[in-house]
Design a protein around this motif. Structure first.
Motif, PDB file in Angstrom:
ATOM      1  N   SER A 274       0.989  -1.139  -0.025  1.00 48.90           N
ATOM      2  CA  SER A 274      -0.086   0.009  -0.010  1.00 48.90           C
ATOM      3  C   SER A 274       0.913   1.021   0.002  1.00 48.90           C
ATOM      4  O   SER A 274       2.021   1.270   0.259  1.00 48.90           O
ATOM      5  CB  SER A 274      -0.880  -0.071   1.051  1.00 48.90           C
ATOM      6  N   TYR A 275       0.184   2.213  -0.396  1.00 46.87           N
ATOM      7  CA  TYR A 275       1.121   3.500  -0.527  1.00 46.87           C
ATOM      8  C   TYR A 275       1.895   3.996   0.492  1.00 46.87           C
ATOM      9  O   TYR A 275       3.022   4.520   0.323  1.00 46.87           O
ATOM     10  CB  TYR A 275      -0.059   4.765  -1.015  1.00 46.87           C
ATOM     11  N   LEU A 276       1.369   3.823   1.842  1.00 42.10           N
ATOM     12  CA  LEU A 276       2.040   4.556   2.839  1.00 42.10           C
ATOM     13  C   LEU A 276       3.140   3.748   3.270  1.00 42.10           C
ATOM     14  O   LEU A 276       4.015   4.288   3.945  1.00 42.10           O
ATOM     15  CB  LEU A 276       1.102   4.742   3.960  1.00 42.10           C
ATOM     16  N   THR A 278       5.030   1.635   1.346  1.00 42.43           N
ATOM     17  CA  THR A 278       5.975   1.614   0.159  1.00 42.43           C
ATOM     18  C   THR A 278       6.962   2.533   0.382  1.00 42.43           C
ATOM     19  O   THR A 278       7.137   3.651   0.794  1.00 42.43           O
ATOM     20  CB  THR A 278       5.521   2.102  -1.178  1.00 42.43           C
ATOM     21  N   PRO A 279       8.309   1.937   0.493  1.00 45.03           N
ATOM     22  CA  PRO A 279       9.682   2.801   0.942  1.00 45.03           C
ATOM     23  C   PRO A 279       9.695   3.922   0.027  1.00 45.03           C
ATOM     24  O   PRO A 279       9.480   3.753  -1.298  1.00 45.03           O
ATOM     25  CB  PRO A 279      10.684   1.736   0.745  1.00 45.03           C
ATOM     26  N   PHE A 280      10.249   5.155   0.590  1.00 45.19           N
ATOM     27  CA  PHE A 280      10.494   6.428  -0.138  1.00 45.19           C
ATOM     28  C   PHE A 280      11.260   6.040  -1.499  1.00 45.19           C
ATOM     29  O   PHE A 280      10.512   6.734  -2.750  1.00 45.19           O
ATOM     30  CB  PHE A 280      11.374   7.340   0.732  1.00 45.19           C
ATOM     31  N   LEU A 283       9.163   4.400  -4.200  1.00 43.25           N
ATOM     32  CA  LEU A 283       7.754   5.420  -4.759  1.00 43.25           C
ATOM     33  C   LEU A 283       8.554   6.271  -5.556  1.00 43.25           C
ATOM     34  O   LEU A 283       8.103   6.600  -6.833  1.00 43.25           O
ATOM     35  CB  LEU A 283       7.609   6.190  -3.410  1.00 43.25           C
ATOM     36  N   PHE A 284      10.030   6.572  -5.307  1.00 43.80           N
ATOM     37  CA  PHE A 284      10.592   7.613  -6.086  1.00 43.80           C
ATOM     38  C   PHE A 284      10.708   6.989  -7.646  1.00 43.80           C
ATOM     39  O   PHE A 284      10.540   7.792  -8.437  1.00 43.80           O
ATOM     40  CB  PHE A 284      11.946   8.054  -5.313  1.00 43.80           C
TER      41      PHE A 284
END
Lengths: 451, 451
Positions: A274-276, A278-280, A283-284
């Protein structure tokens, strides 16, 4: 998963038990509440504390609760358990859930763990791990209820009582012959209504709807939804029953696929978690890649503008570039969105021509109306001839965008690619380049070349 | 629903039966196959022929098959049935399915029909029709299995056998007191494993997870998915059991909501029916409205350009307008897509700050990288100073777009509006106006005013 009311109400009690090291209390906590609720409370706490609580309950209960924890949390948790306890826990888990976990774990750690797991479970794990990702086999469980055809209803109920504790569901019962071929189906509802002396082969349904072990998981989920099933049997190429997929796993697949499509459609590589959580950096990466690709497409537009524009006194044209490009992109987004979603719900097969004809008419009609409005907008800023250029361009980009937006996803599908890859931003980028070309050529046609 | 293999295999047989007016054949066809499969074959045929087939089977079977037909097809079909037969059919349908149908029918026709329907069913219909759209009440069924607490397991099984034929599911059994208050829960799996002489009150689960009749349907579907339930009980404000929502209806709600979000996100007003059966004019309206609104936004961009631009020798600036605007719009689309999807899955509650901080850092980082790339792209066409203007603008629009794209949906939600209204094209439109302002101001700052 967000913290629900349960979590906030129950957490203080549990914290107190942990502080007081109240073993029986923690065991009672795990036993009395629904496992999903316990998991919800636990996932808000650090993994060490969760393990402190779980240690106090029997392995079967542990596994029940563990299965409701989100996968990344499970992964953290297993780092904190010794191998022996972990192997016990994994033995107790449902086959489909444990394979989900093992697939995510470090392969070496899994190899270290397997020898500690009972033989029967181990071969089951190896088998399930071998199915391709996103196939029916990868989401099925091997713990289904099955019975032979030649027994009575009373016998069947007796056998089900014995099978019940270890089966994912006993509400759907599959009838197999001695070679494990799927030959019939019986629901528990029908079974408890039947005469106790009736034989299964006389009352079972012979027209069993099943899917193949190598079918796509999305197809399996759609079939379950179509027929409102609690579970669907999975068979191999010889129609031998190898597992079932249950309604809750089908619902997960649907959510997963809807999320994946939404992400792709917004030009994000699909996230696994899920979005929250997911490691930075992930996501980047999953967003940055697309932004760079799209920047590449946009720099083509700049090249085209540079090539079309020089030496021309078309300062006025800049005013309507955003308007013209946005109109085409928006029209394309709309039809791509509708078609991609309809494809996900399996509504478009064999209807390509019907869709194309529909979008063509719609595109022409919407293009016409937007062109008239654009004419009015442009007249406020420039003269009639120039406004005509704007209006004509809007008509073309809207009509083209509408048709292309619907056809490109269907084309990707035919090439065996995911139609959702045709994201809104990508359609906008394609439409930008075409839009610029149309705009400048319309200007040349209407106003003549300005040397 | 697309035609599956069943449909194409079975349709020729059925056509032959219709031509030969083979009544027993048609009855057998309806009885032997799974109702969902029969419906699939029928929905590919004209309504008159479908009715010819259904006429040959008993009302209960008719209703079973009828429920699997898509709603618009159901609506066509009821036009072709006389009132008496229709009232019979509606009596036999599941309460939730028939209310779906009646809600879509002409209110006068419904009023004409109701007197023909049995009293008990009639008041049930009136009640279900009265619940607000999208509430738990509007999707629940009143045909649940319930038992008192003070009977034995053997008695319970006997009573369930009687209840079974008319209940949506008997796998989950709700225990109520004399005032219909929900006091316990028991699964049929546990029940058939229990000692026949045990009393339900001693073995039932007392911690029953339920939802309120006025809760939102999406919340209900999420709860069912969270706990992997087959059904969830619906209670009124006094904790009295009024209905259940089953897993298959929850799956439909999820699909419906995912489709609605996808449509909104592509700037289409959500369609009630599937794409292909939505009438042309409805489709035109639901897309046209948004295209016109977005054209309005784009004409603002033209005004802003007109206001910023005159008398300036910035012919070169036009080259990078599409690039600058697309970068901001794409970055905004990405974060809006992720946040809206996470909100639909109920993952964002109470996490607004965390999301804002995350998107801020991501936006800055992605902005920096895109700015460097944009600098390189621009250098190929214009001088260094001008390229700096492009790069600085790209940084600002990407960073701003990323943060705004995530915050706008959360803001809409706080205002009680659907976050999915913040569609990709709308974000692009907002980002276009800001982008133009930033671009021209960056040019003025770096290059100075050109009079």
């Amino acid at each position: 998963m967000s913290p629900s009311i349960y979590s906030s109400l129950l957490q203080p009690d549990l914290r107190l038990m942990i502080e007081e090291n109240d073993g029986p209390g923690m065991e009672e906590f795990c036993r009395a509440l629904y496992p999903g609720v316990v998991a919800e409370v636990l996932e808000e706490m650090p993994v060490e504390e969760t393990w402190t609580v779980l240690r106090h309950c029997p392995a079967a209960q542990q596994a029940e609760i563990f299965q409701f924890l989100p996968l990344p949390y499970q992964m953290d948790l297993v780092q904190n358990i010794d191998r022996k306890t972990l192997s016990k826990l994994i033995e107790e888990m449902a086959p489909d859930d444990r394979v989900d976990l093992l697939e995510r774990m470090d392969p070496d750690a899994v190899e270290n763990l397997l020898p500690l797991i009972a033989q029967a479970e181990r071969s089951d794990i190896r088998k399930l791990l071998s199915y391709e990702e996103h196939s029916a086999g990868s989401i099925m469980t091997t713990e289904y209820a099955s019975l032979p055809a030649d027994i009575t209803v009373a016998d069947a109920l007796q056998r089900l009582r014995v099978q019940a504790p270890s089966r994912e569901t006993i509400y759907y019962i599959y009838i197999t012959d001695s070679g494990r071929h799927l030959i019939g189906f019986m629901s528990l509802r029908k079974l408890i209504q039947a005469r106790p002396t009736a034989r299964l082969e006389d009352i079972m349904e012979r027209d069993v709807i099943s899917v193949r072990v190598d079918d796509d998981q999305e197809f399996v989920a759609n079939e379950i939804a179509r027929y409102d099933f609690i579970a669907i049997p999975i068979v191999d190429s010889q129609n031998r029953l190898v597992g079932i997929v249950t309604h809750d796993d089908a619902a997960d697949v649907m959510q997963e696929e809807a999320t994946e499509d939404a992400h792709l459609h917004g030009a994000v590589l699909p996230l696994e978690d899920s979005y929250l959580i997911t490691p930075f950096l992930t996501l980047f990466w999953k967003r940055g890649v697309w932004l760079v690709i799209l920047l590449g497409a946009a720099s083509l537009t700049a090249q085209v503008l540079n090539w079309l524009g020089p030496g021309q006194d078309r300062n006025w044209m800049v005013l309507f570039i955003p308007l013209v490009l946005a109109s085409g992109g928006n029209a394309g987004s709309q039809s791509a969105t509708l078609v991609i979603r309809a494809m996900a719900l399996d509504e478009t097969r064999g209807k390509v021509r019907q869709i194309a004809w529909r979008e063509f008419r719609l595109g022409a009609l919407m293009g016409l109306i937007l062109a008239i409005l654009a004419l009015a907008v442009a007249m406020a800023l420039v003269d009639f001839d120039r406004s005509t250029v704007v209006a004509a361009t809007v008509f073309c980009v809207v009509a083209l965008g509408t048709v292309a937006g619907s056809m490109l996803p269907l084309g990707l599908d035919r090439l065996g690619m995911d139609p959702a890859l045709m994201s809104n931003p990508l359609i906008a980028a394609i439409s930008d380049i075409t839009g610029v070309v149309i705009y400048y050529n319309a200007a040349r046609l209407v106003l003549g070349a300005v040397s």
